[in-house]
Design a protein around this motif. Structure first.
Motif, PDB file in Angstrom:
ATOM      1  N   ARG A   6       0.862  -1.185   0.000  1.00  0.00           N
ATOM      2  CA  ARG A   6       0.000   0.000   0.000  1.00  0.00           C
ATOM      3  C   ARG A   6       0.896   1.232   0.000  1.00  0.00           C
ATOM      4  O   ARG A   6       2.030   1.203   0.439  1.00  0.00           O
ATOM      5  CB  ARG A   6      -0.941   0.012   1.189  1.00  0.00           C
ATOM      6  N   THR A   7       0.347   2.303  -0.490  1.00  0.00           N
ATOM      7  CA  THR A   7       1.102   3.540  -0.586  1.00  0.00           C
ATOM      8  C   THR A   7       0.927   4.367   0.671  1.00  0.00           C
ATOM      9  O   THR A   7      -0.167   4.456   1.211  1.00  0.00           O
ATOM     10  CB  THR A   7       0.630   4.343  -1.810  1.00  0.00           C
ATOM     11  N   LEU A   8       2.020   4.959   1.108  1.00  0.00           N
ATOM     12  CA  LEU A   8       1.965   5.929   2.197  1.00  0.00           C
ATOM     13  C   LEU A   8       2.028   7.315   1.567  1.00  0.00           C
ATOM     14  O   LEU A   8       2.969   7.631   0.860  1.00  0.00           O
ATOM     15  CB  LEU A   8       3.148   5.768   3.153  1.00  0.00           C
ATOM     16  N   TRP A   9       1.027   8.123   1.829  1.00  0.00           N
ATOM     17  CA  TRP A   9       1.069   9.492   1.349  1.00  0.00           C
ATOM     18  C   TRP A   9       1.956  10.302   2.276  1.00  0.00           C
ATOM     19  O   TRP A   9       1.935  10.136   3.486  1.00  0.00           O
ATOM     20  CB  TRP A   9      -0.344  10.083   1.298  1.00  0.00           C
ATOM     21  N   PHE A  10       2.725  11.179   1.674  1.00  0.00           N
ATOM     22  CA  PHE A  10       3.686  12.001   2.426  1.00  0.00           C
ATOM     23  C   PHE A  10       4.598  11.115   3.265  1.00  0.00           C
ATOM     24  O   PHE A  10       4.975  11.469   4.376  1.00  0.00           O
ATOM     25  CB  PHE A  10       2.969  13.043   3.296  1.00  0.00           C
ATOM     26  N   GLY A  11       4.933   9.951   2.725  1.00  0.00           N
ATOM     27  CA  GLY A  11       5.775   8.992   3.438  1.00  0.00           C
ATOM     28  C   GLY A  11       7.192   9.516   3.620  1.00  0.00           C
ATOM     29  O   GLY A  11       7.741  10.170   2.734  1.00  0.00           O
ATOM     30  N   GLU A  12       7.737   9.244   4.771  1.00  0.00           N
ATOM     31  CA  GLU A  12       9.113   9.621   5.075  1.00  0.00           C
ATOM     32  C   GLU A  12       9.832   8.446   5.699  1.00  0.00           C
ATOM     33  O   GLU A  12       9.224   7.645   6.404  1.00  0.00           O
ATOM     34  CB  GLU A  12       9.153  10.797   6.058  1.00  0.00           C
ATOM     35  N   ILE A  13      11.118   8.378   5.424  1.00  0.00           N
ATOM     36  CA  ILE A  13      11.953   7.354   6.035  1.00  0.00           C
ATOM     37  C   ILE A  13      13.152   8.074   6.643  1.00  0.00           C
ATOM     38  O   ILE A  13      13.749   8.943   6.004  1.00  0.00           O
ATOM     39  CB  ILE A  13      12.372   6.280   5.016  1.00  0.00           C
ATOM     40  N   GLN A  14      13.460   7.745   7.884  1.00  0.00           N
ATOM     41  CA  GLN A  14      14.562   8.392   8.592  1.00  0.00           C
ATOM     42  C   GLN A  14      15.555   7.334   9.055  1.00  0.00           C
ATOM     43  O   GLN A  14      15.161   6.289   9.565  1.00  0.00           O
ATOM     44  CB  GLN A  14      14.055   9.171   9.799  1.00  0.00           C
ATOM     45  N   LEU A  15      16.827   7.630   8.873  1.00  0.00           N
ATOM     46  CA  LEU A  15      17.908   6.743   9.275  1.00  0.00           C
ATOM     47  C   LEU A  15      18.376   7.103  10.674  1.00  0.00           C
ATOM     48  O   LEU A  15      18.614   8.265  10.976  1.00  0.00           O
ATOM     49  CB  LEU A  15      19.072   6.877   8.282  1.00  0.00           C
ATOM     50  N   HIS A  16      18.492   6.095  11.534  1.00  0.00           N
ATOM     51  CA  HIS A  16      19.004   6.259  12.889  1.00  0.00           C
ATOM     52  C   HIS A  16      20.185   5.299  13.068  1.00  0.00           C
ATOM     53  O   HIS A  16      20.389   4.401  12.260  1.00  0.00           O
ATOM     54  CB  HIS A  16      17.930   5.931  13.934  1.00  0.00           C
ATOM     55  N   ASP A  17      20.946   5.456  14.130  1.00  0.00           N
ATOM     56  CA  ASP A  17      22.093   4.582  14.373  1.00  0.00           C
ATOM     57  C   ASP A  17      21.705   3.114  14.457  1.00  0.00           C
ATOM     58  O   ASP A  17      22.434   2.242  14.000  1.00  0.00           O
ATOM     59  CB  ASP A  17      22.813   4.974  15.662  1.00  0.00           C
ATOM     60  N   ASP A  18      20.548   2.827  15.033  1.00  0.00           N
ATOM     61  CA  ASP A  18      20.156   1.442  15.275  1.00  0.00           C
ATOM     62  C   ASP A  18      18.993   0.956  14.415  1.00  0.00           C
ATOM     63  O   ASP A  18      18.477  -0.133  14.617  1.00  0.00           O
ATOM     64  CB  ASP A  18      19.816   1.246  16.752  1.00  0.00           C
ATOM     65  N   GLY A  19      18.560   1.753  13.449  1.00  0.00           N
ATOM     66  CA  GLY A  19      17.457   1.333  12.596  1.00  0.00           C
ATOM     67  C   GLY A  19      16.897   2.475  11.787  1.00  0.00           C
ATOM     68  O   GLY A  19      17.549   3.497  11.590  1.00  0.00           O
ATOM     69  N   THR A  21      12.998   4.653  10.773  1.00  0.00           N
ATOM     70  CA  THR A  21      11.604   4.939  11.103  1.00  0.00           C
ATOM     71  C   THR A  21      10.889   5.297   9.815  1.00  0.00           C
ATOM     72  O   THR A  21      11.376   6.126   9.036  1.00  0.00           O
ATOM     73  CB  THR A  21      11.489   6.114  12.094  1.00  0.00           C
ATOM     74  N   ILE A  22       9.746   4.668   9.591  1.00  0.00           N
ATOM     75  CA  ILE A  22       8.918   4.952   8.431  1.00  0.00           C
ATOM     76  C   ILE A  22       7.627   5.584   8.948  1.00  0.00           C
ATOM     77  O   ILE A  22       7.007   5.067   9.877  1.00  0.00           O
ATOM     78  CB  ILE A  22       8.598   3.670   7.642  1.00  0.00           C
ATOM     79  N   SER A  23       7.235   6.690   8.336  1.00  0.00           N
ATOM     80  CA  SER A  23       5.992   7.345   8.753  1.00  0.00           C
ATOM     81  C   SER A  23       5.271   7.903   7.536  1.00  0.00           C
ATOM     82  O   SER A  23       5.875   8.106   6.483  1.00  0.00           O
ATOM     83  CB  SER A  23       6.275   8.451   9.768  1.00  0.00           C
ATOM     84  N   GLY A  24       3.989   8.141   7.681  1.00  0.00           N
ATOM     85  CA  GLY A  24       3.183   8.692   6.601  1.00  0.00           C
ATOM     86  C   GLY A  24       1.712   8.591   6.943  1.00  0.00           C
ATOM     87  O   GLY A  24       1.333   8.428   8.106  1.00  0.00           O
ATOM     88  N   TRP A  25       0.897   8.656   5.906  1.00  0.00           N
ATOM     89  CA  TRP A  25      -0.554   8.592   6.058  1.00  0.00           C
ATOM     90  C   TRP A  25      -1.114   7.456   5.213  1.00  0.00           C
ATOM     91  O   TRP A  25      -0.652   7.201   4.116  1.00  0.00           O
ATOM     92  CB  TRP A  25      -1.185   9.898   5.585  1.00  0.00           C
ATOM     93  N   THR A  26      -2.125   6.780   5.736  1.00  0.00           N
ATOM     94  CA  THR A  26      -2.878   5.769   4.992  1.00  0.00           C
ATOM     95  C   THR A  26      -4.348   6.168   5.052  1.00  0.00           C
ATOM     96  O   THR A  26      -4.709   7.148   5.702  1.00  0.00           O
ATOM     97  CB  THR A  26      -2.712   4.366   5.606  1.00  0.00           C
ATOM     98  N   TRP A  27      -5.215   5.387   4.403  1.00  0.00           N
ATOM     99  CA  TRP A  27      -6.653   5.663   4.483  1.00  0.00           C
ATOM    100  C   TRP A  27      -7.134   5.622   5.927  1.00  0.00           C
ATOM    101  O   TRP A  27      -8.087   6.292   6.295  1.00  0.00           O
ATOM    102  CB  TRP A  27      -7.449   4.657   3.655  1.00  0.00           C
ATOM    103  N   GLY A  28      -6.477   4.849   6.767  1.00  0.00           N
ATOM    104  CA  GLY A  28      -6.898   4.721   8.167  1.00  0.00           C
ATOM    105  C   GLY A  28      -6.329   5.786   9.093  1.00  0.00           C
ATOM    106  O   GLY A  28      -6.613   5.787  10.277  1.00  0.00           O
ATOM    107  N   GLY A  29      -5.496   6.683   8.582  1.00  0.00           N
ATOM    108  CA  GLY A  29      -4.906   7.726   9.418  1.00  0.00           C
ATOM    109  C   GLY A  29      -3.392   7.677   9.392  1.00  0.00           C
ATOM    110  O   GLY A  29      -2.785   7.145   8.469  1.00  0.00           O
ATOM    111  N   THR A  30      -2.776   8.206  10.427  1.00  0.00           N
ATOM    112  CA  THR A  30      -1.319   8.272  10.460  1.00  0.00           C
ATOM    113  C   THR A  30      -0.717   6.885  10.673  1.00  0.00           C
ATOM    114  O   THR A  30      -1.343   5.995  11.241  1.00  0.00           O
ATOM    115  CB  THR A  30      -0.821   9.211  11.579  1.00  0.00           C
ATOM    116  N   PHE A  31       0.501   6.739  10.183  1.00  0.00           N
ATOM    117  CA  PHE A  31       1.214   5.467  10.279  1.00  0.00           C
ATOM    118  C   PHE A  31       2.646   5.754  10.683  1.00  0.00           C
ATOM    119  O   PHE A  31       3.266   6.687  10.178  1.00  0.00           O
ATOM    120  CB  PHE A  31       1.202   4.751   8.926  1.00  0.00           C
ATOM    121  N   GLN A  32       3.175   4.969  11.610  1.00  0.00           N
ATOM    122  CA  GLN A  32       4.591   5.055  11.962  1.00  0.00           C
ATOM    123  C   GLN A  32       5.072   3.671  12.370  1.00  0.00           C
ATOM    124  O   GLN A  32       4.390   2.956  13.098  1.00  0.00           O
ATOM    125  CB  GLN A  32       4.850   6.031  13.098  1.00  0.00           C
TER     126      GLN A  32
END
Length: 94
Positions: A6-19, A21-32
């Motif tokens: 499924r597509t995440l609208w306004f999806g972002e991916i952030q790099l951290h030292d240990d992993g 984080t993926i965040s964005g919006w779906t039909w059901g609301g915010t996603f992280q």
């Protein structure tokens, strides 16, 4: 960005030292979702021919692949993933 087929609208991916984080919006609301580096089995990158766009696909242990675009610093991502011997880094050249 596409996650679990499924597509995440306004999806972002952030790099951290240990992993990552993926965040964005779906039909059901915010996603992280936070993904520890130890759960990433493959990180694949490639550039779009004729543009400066950098794309990635990562495979998460026991889950579907995640695909998307990294707008800048793709080399930093590659170096970070390559430093972890559990991650199979693949670079595609076109």
């Amino acid at each position: 960005m596409a996650l679990l087929d499924r597509t995440l609208w306004f999806g972002e991916i952030q790099l951290h030292d240990d992993g990552i984080t993926i965040s964005g919006w779906t039909w059901g609301g915010t996603f992280q979702k936070q993904i520890p580096l130890r759960e990433i089995t493959v990180f694949e990158t490639w550039a779009s021919e004729g543009t400066k766009n950098n794309y990635f696909r990562l495979r998460i242990d026991g889950e579907a692949s995640v695909r998307g675009q990294i707008e800048s610093d793709i080399g930093l991502w590659e170096v970070h993933m390559e430093a972890d011997e559990r991650v199979d880094l693949k670079r595609r050249y076109r």
